[in-house]
Write an enzyme that holds these catalytic residues in place. Sequence first.
Site, PDB file in Angstrom:
ATOM      1  CG  ASN A  79      -1.526   1.336   1.294  1.00 20.21           C
ATOM      2  OD1 ASN A  79      -1.898   2.275   0.798  1.00 20.21           O
ATOM      3  ND2 ASN A  79      -2.127   1.531   2.565  1.00 20.21           N
ATOM      4  CE  LYS A  98       0.426   3.433   4.221  1.00 16.09           C
ATOM      5  NZ  LYS A  98       0.722   3.766   6.268  1.00 16.09           N
ATOM      6  CG  HIS A 106      -5.186   1.610   5.003  1.00 12.93           C
ATOM      7  ND1 HIS A 106      -4.999   2.427   6.163  1.00 12.93           N
ATOM      8  CD2 HIS A 106      -4.570   0.693   4.560  1.00 12.93           C
ATOM      9  CE1 HIS A 106      -4.081   2.279   5.947  1.00 12.93           C
ATOM     10  NE2 HIS A 106      -3.279   0.887   5.855  1.00 12.93           N
ATOM     11  CD  GLU A 134      -2.788   5.819   7.247  1.00 11.99           C
ATOM     12  OE1 GLU A 134      -2.329   5.441   5.694  1.00 11.99           O
ATOM     13  OE2 GLU A 134      -1.525   4.240   7.741  1.00 11.99           O
ATOM     14  CD  GLU A 191      -3.128  -2.702   7.520  1.00 10.24           C
ATOM     15  OE1 GLU A 191      -1.836  -2.970   6.690  1.00 10.24           O
ATOM     16  OE2 GLU A 191      -3.788  -1.803   7.256  1.00 10.24           O
ATOM     17  N   GLY A 224       2.893   2.040  10.834  1.00 12.10           N
ATOM     18  CA  GLY A 224       3.761   3.139  10.500  1.00 12.10           C
ATOM     19  C   GLY A 224       4.368   3.352  11.599  1.00 12.10           C
ATOM     20  CB  SER A 228       5.614  -1.735  11.495  1.00 12.07           C
ATOM     21  OG  SER A 228       5.174  -0.992  12.118  1.00 12.07           O
ATOM     22  N   GLY A 242       5.018   1.439   5.027  1.00 11.30           N
ATOM     23  CA  GLY A 242       6.518   1.435   4.285  1.00 11.30           C
ATOM     24  C   GLY A 242       7.642   1.156   4.076  1.00 11.30           C
TER      25      GLY A 242
HETATM   26  C1  PEP Z   1      -0.343   0.204   6.209  1.00 13.45           C
HETATM   27  O1  PEP Z   1      -0.794   1.405   6.002  1.00 13.45           O
HETATM   28  O2  PEP Z   1      -1.185  -1.086   5.473  1.00 13.45           O
HETATM   29  C2  PEP Z   1       0.795  -0.757   7.056  1.00 13.45           C
HETATM   30  C3  PEP Z   1       0.380  -1.810   7.787  1.00 13.45           C
HETATM   31  O3  PEP Z   1       1.739   0.267   6.600  1.00 13.45           O
HETATM   32  P1  PEP Z   1       3.355   0.114   7.851  1.00 13.45           P
HETATM   33  O4  PEP Z   1       3.530  -1.169   7.183  1.00 13.45           O
HETATM   34  O5  PEP Z   1       3.744   1.060   7.355  1.00 13.45           O
HETATM   35  O6  PEP Z   1       2.783  -0.061   9.365  1.00 13.45           O
END
Ligand code: PEP
Length: 249
Positions: A9, A11, A94, A96, A166, A172, A212, A234
Amino acid sequence: MRSKIVAGNWKMNKNLSETQVLLEELSEKLPSTEAEVIVAPTFVNLADTARMLKSSKIKVAAQNMHFAESGAYTGEISADMLLNINVELVIIGHSERRAYFGETDEFLSKKVKAALANNMRVIFCFGEELEERKAGNHFKVVESQLKNGLFDLPAEAWQHLVLAYEPVWAIGTGETASPEQAQEMHAFIRKTITEAYDASIADEVSILYGGSVKPSNAREIFSKPDVDGGLIGGAALVADDFIDIIRAS
Ligand code: PEP
């Protein structure tokens, strides 16, 4: 059908030139893998990405879509617009979108139904906040997100769904759920689906972990029996890291 999936993703990252560079690097370095590999660039670069990946093993997903077919929804994108540029996968729910754009379970349920009605596949995201985990409410929260978002779908719809657990506190933040915490929740998710539908639906749905994931922790998390891969934020923006995560799947 249950399978290993590694989805990136992106973003609100990568302009068109940067998108092209990352896609070229990913295409060049993509290892041979049984996992389904997916990237989700920003809307404005989806059409170019779909063109660039036309004969690639890497698939393209949108990060969001609206539930309406068309109309007065300034700034929004419909399923038909995605399909018309050969994007058949969409991430819905998601954290966010839930946190910054007020997307409720009810709203997300409409999006899921609209995507499925258009024969798209959905990567449905959900997970608890830190306070909810600290209070011991994480199972309850996840159960209610699943129930409100998905459990009024007919059984046949589940073959077009991928779930992504998640935990919000791990997105993040550099903080990762331990492989045991991920496994515990994924097993709980399958049990909850079994109770709402049946064991074959629960066994057949791919459940990704997100939060992460990086090259250093991917292999251990992915080795858990109920974890079918990851949704990566990320680390998906760095070709070598994403490739290492694919190798770990
Ligand atoms: C995400 O936004 O779906 C995610 C898992 O981000 P990160 O891997 O950066 O924690």
